[in-house]
Design a protein around this motif. Structure first.
Motif, short mmCIF file in Angstrom:
data_model
loop_
_atom_site.label_atom_id
_atom_site.label_comp_id
_atom_site.label_asym_id
_atom_site.label_seq_id
_atom_site.Cartn_x
_atom_site.Cartn_y
_atom_site.Cartn_z
N VAL A 50 0.83 -1.19 0.00
CA VAL A 50 0.00 0.00 0.00
C VAL A 50 0.87 1.25 0.00
O VAL A 50 0.61 2.21 -0.72
CB VAL A 50 -0.94 0.00 1.22
N GLU A 51 1.92 1.22 0.81
CA GLU A 51 2.87 2.34 0.89
C GLU A 51 4.25 1.77 1.12
O GLU A 51 4.42 0.68 1.66
CB GLU A 51 2.51 3.30 2.03
N ASN A 52 5.27 2.51 0.73
CA ASN A 52 6.65 2.19 1.11
C ASN A 52 7.38 3.49 1.38
O ASN A 52 7.16 4.50 0.72
CB ASN A 52 7.35 1.37 0.03
N GLN A 53 8.21 3.46 2.38
CA GLN A 53 8.84 4.69 2.84
C GLN A 53 10.25 4.42 3.33
O GLN A 53 10.48 3.46 4.07
CB GLN A 53 8.01 5.32 3.98
N MET A 54 11.19 5.24 2.90
CA MET A 54 12.55 5.14 3.42
C MET A 54 12.57 5.47 4.91
O MET A 54 11.91 6.41 5.36
CB MET A 54 13.48 6.10 2.68
N ALA A 55 13.30 4.69 5.67
CA ALA A 55 13.45 4.91 7.11
C ALA A 55 14.84 5.48 7.39
O ALA A 55 15.73 5.42 6.54
CB ALA A 55 13.24 3.60 7.86
N PRO A 56 15.04 6.04 8.58
CA PRO A 56 16.37 6.56 8.93
C PRO A 56 17.44 5.49 8.82
O PRO A 56 17.24 4.35 9.23
CB PRO A 56 16.19 7.03 10.37
N VAL A 57 18.58 5.85 8.26
CA VAL A 57 19.68 4.92 8.06
C VAL A 57 20.46 4.76 9.37
O VAL A 57 20.73 5.73 10.07
CB VAL A 57 20.62 5.41 6.94
N CYS A 58 20.80 3.53 9.68
CA CYS A 58 21.55 3.25 10.90
C CYS A 58 23.01 3.65 10.72
O CYS A 58 23.61 3.43 9.67
CB CYS A 58 21.44 1.77 11.23
N GLU A 59 23.60 4.21 11.77
CA GLU A 59 24.98 4.69 11.70
C GLU A 59 25.99 3.61 12.04
O GLU A 59 27.18 3.77 11.78
CB GLU A 59 25.16 5.87 12.67
N HIS A 60 25.53 2.53 12.63
CA HIS A 60 26.44 1.48 13.08
C HIS A 60 26.04 0.14 12.48
O HIS A 60 24.93 -0.05 12.03
CB HIS A 60 26.45 1.39 14.61
N CYS A 61 26.98 -0.77 12.49
CA CYS A 61 26.72 -2.10 11.96
C CYS A 61 27.42 -3.11 12.86
O CYS A 61 28.56 -2.87 13.29
CB CYS A 61 27.24 -2.21 10.53
N PRO A 62 26.83 -4.26 13.17
CA PRO A 62 25.50 -4.68 12.75
C PRO A 62 24.38 -3.98 13.51
O PRO A 62 24.61 -3.42 14.58
CB PRO A 62 25.51 -6.17 13.07
N CYS A 63 23.19 -4.02 12.92
CA CYS A 63 22.05 -3.32 13.49
C CYS A 63 20.81 -4.18 13.36
O CYS A 63 20.61 -4.83 12.34
CB CYS A 63 21.85 -1.97 12.80
N THR A 64 20.00 -4.19 14.39
CA THR A 64 18.72 -4.87 14.37
C THR A 64 17.62 -3.83 14.40
O THR A 64 17.64 -2.92 15.23
CB THR A 64 18.57 -5.81 15.59
N LEU A 65 16.67 -3.94 13.47
CA LEU A 65 15.56 -3.00 13.40
C LEU A 65 14.30 -3.69 13.87
O LEU A 65 13.97 -4.79 13.43
CB LEU A 65 15.38 -2.51 11.96
N ARG A 66 13.58 -3.06 14.78
CA ARG A 66 12.34 -3.63 15.30
C ARG A 66 11.24 -2.57 15.28
O ARG A 66 11.49 -1.38 15.52
CB ARG A 66 12.52 -4.16 16.72
N LEU A 67 10.03 -3.03 15.04
CA LEU A 67 8.84 -2.18 15.03
C LEU A 67 8.07 -2.41 16.32
O LEU A 67 7.94 -3.54 16.79
CB LEU A 67 7.95 -2.50 13.83
N VAL A 68 7.51 -1.34 16.89
CA VAL A 68 6.76 -1.47 18.13
C VAL A 68 5.70 -0.38 18.16
O VAL A 68 5.92 0.74 17.68
CB VAL A 68 7.69 -1.38 19.36
N GLU A 69 4.54 -0.70 18.71
CA GLU A 69 3.47 0.28 18.87
C GLU A 69 3.52 0.84 20.28
O GLU A 69 3.68 0.12 21.26
CB GLU A 69 2.11 -0.37 18.63
N CYS A 70 3.39 2.15 20.36
CA CYS A 70 3.42 2.83 21.66
C CYS A 70 2.42 3.97 21.64
O CYS A 70 2.55 4.90 20.84
CB CYS A 70 4.83 3.35 21.97
N ARG A 71 1.42 3.88 22.48
CA ARG A 71 0.36 4.90 22.57
C ARG A 71 -0.27 5.20 21.22
O ARG A 71 -0.53 6.34 20.87
CB ARG A 71 0.91 6.18 23.21
N GLY A 72 -0.47 4.15 20.44
CA GLY A 72 -1.10 4.31 19.15
C GLY A 72 -0.17 4.73 18.04
O GLY A 72 -0.60 4.83 16.88
N ASN A 73 1.10 4.99 18.36
CA ASN A 73 2.08 5.41 17.36
C ASN A 73 2.96 4.22 16.96
O ASN A 73 3.24 3.34 17.77
CB ASN A 73 2.97 6.53 17.90
N LEU A 74 3.40 4.22 15.71
CA LEU A 74 4.32 3.20 15.22
C LEU A 74 5.75 3.71 15.38
O LEU A 74 6.11 4.76 14.84
CB LEU A 74 4.03 2.88 13.75
#
Length: 404
Positions: free
Chosen positions: A264-288
């Motif tokens: 439906v949508e695709n969006q670039m996310a902030p690039v990580c400054e360090h490697c290796p990096c783990t990206l996780r999604l979480v909902e908090c107070r209705g926000n992604l």
């Protein structure tokens, strides 16, 4: 000017049992937990007669095919199955518990896993077994009606079952790795008017994204369906949020997919400054939120964590969150969730609980590890400090102090 005489107000005290049936039905429709409905029906006879008892049978565990979920499982059908189970993260509290400021407040943040025989296993939120009862009462079954239970989040897991004897060990190993390290996400709502169907997305150990829905005989590799990003579709995390699947990969790009697995949508996310990096999604107070958890061995503080919030509708802007306020994030293997520190005694806000490793072993036949053996860390956004949970003097007792 004439004197205004006060009106007499007649107050009629009504019993709770006199609430209109329509109001009771409206309240019941807001309850999503069967135990809450049972408690509500137990208040009085009129409520019991007015409220329909819960008849919903949990669809879990689901039986799913293994065919085409990985390369090793693409050449043969019906040699094994996946059992998809669910675990519920709950705020568990004894009725009549003391106020928040009391030292004897009896409440816990737990993971509840229901066995097929109806019994409930109680674990700490990250999956390790906790001694909910005294050693002499370890066989006692948790009676959910004895507690006030608030559901915080749900996690899903796969187990390999119905394995044929002639399956090559390499196939078993690959499928076992998917069960141990894969991230599973299931639609929270029915995907059609039938009301009992589902959609499932899976990120396996190699970050490959697959999906399946009710009625399918095999898994589909999502990169074949989502050709706008080609191989970049390999995911780092997947979650369900407001009726859509959200996938983040290591590019990083965040994808929004409907239950038919269309982008439906695709969006670039902030690039990580360090490697290796783990990206996780979480909902908090209705926000992604998007959580960057990085490892930088060149620094005295090896763990670097940044939190970003989607700000606005598509096209979105990412806003880095320097302060979570009273909120606390829990980054678990099978689900991520947030709680308010105000609701739990001893829990400090503006911090993130996570595991250094997702190698968290527990099973029906093994003694499950507890928090004393677990690599659970706490990261404080305020100053970037991080350390093992048990090394912090203010570590919350809600994770292991349990009733006898």
């Amino acid at each position: 000017m004439d004197d205004v005489k006060p009106h007499k107000i007649l107050v009629t005290l009504l019993s709770w049992s006199d609430l209109p049936k329509e109001l009771l039905v409206s309240i019941t429709n807001l309850l999503h937990d069967d135990d809450d409905i049972i408690r509500m029906r137990a208040v009085c006879s009129p409520w019991r007669l007015s409220i329909v008892p819960p008849r919903k049978i949990s669809p879990y565990p689901l039986t799913l095919p293994v065919y085409n979920v990985c390369t090793a499982a693409s050449a043969r059908r019906n040699f094994a199955s996946f059992k998809l189970s669910t675990a519920t993260i709950c705020h568990l509290k004894l009725p009549g518990a003391p106020p928040l400021y009391s030292m004897n407040r009896k409440e816990w943040l737990v993971r509840v896993v229901e066995r097929e025989n109806g019994e409930s296993i109680v674990l700490n939120p990250f999956g390790g077994r906790i001694d909910l009862f005294s050693p002499q009462a370890n066989t006692k079954v948790l009676n959910s009606l004895e507690f006030h239970i608030s559901e915080m989040a749900k996690g899903f897991s796969l187990q390999l079952v119905n394995m044929k004897n002639d399956v090559h060990y390499s196939i078993v190993e690959e499928l076992t790795n998917i069960c141990q390290h894969g991230k599973v996400c299931v639609s929270s709502k029915p995907i059609s008017a039938a009301g009992n169907d589902y959609a499932v997305m899976l990120v396996n150990k190699d970050k490959c994204l697959h999906h399946i829905k009710s009625g399918d005989k095999k898994w589909t590799a999502s990169m074949r369906r989502i050709n706008i990003l080609n191989d970049l579709i390999k995911g780092s995390d997947v979650m369900e949020y407001q009726g859509y699947f959200y996938v983040v990969n290591n590019f990083p790009i965040v994808l929004k997919l409907d239950y038919s697995f269309h982008v439906v949508e695709n969006q670039m996310a902030p690039v990580c400054e360090h490697c290796p990096c783990t990206l996780r999604l979480v909902e908090c107070r209705g926000n992604l939120l998007l959580v960057h958890k990085c490892l930088d061995m060149t620094d005295s503080k090896p763990f670097k964590i940044k939190v970003f919030k989607i700000n606005g509708s598509y096209p979105v802007e990412w806003q880095e969150m320097k302060d979570l306020g009273d909120d606390v994030l829990f980054i678990c293997h099978d689900c991520c969730f947030s709680v308010s520190a105000k609701d739990f005694k001893g829990l400090k806000g503006n911090c993130i609980y996570f595991m250094d490793s997702f190698q968290w072993e527990f099973g029906n036949d093994a003694i499950c590890k507890g928090l004393n053996d677990s690599p659970i860390y706490v990261f404080y956004l305020e100053d970037g400090s991080v350390g093992p949970l048990l090394s912090h003097p203010d570590n919350p007792s809600i994770l292991w102090s349990v009733p006898c």
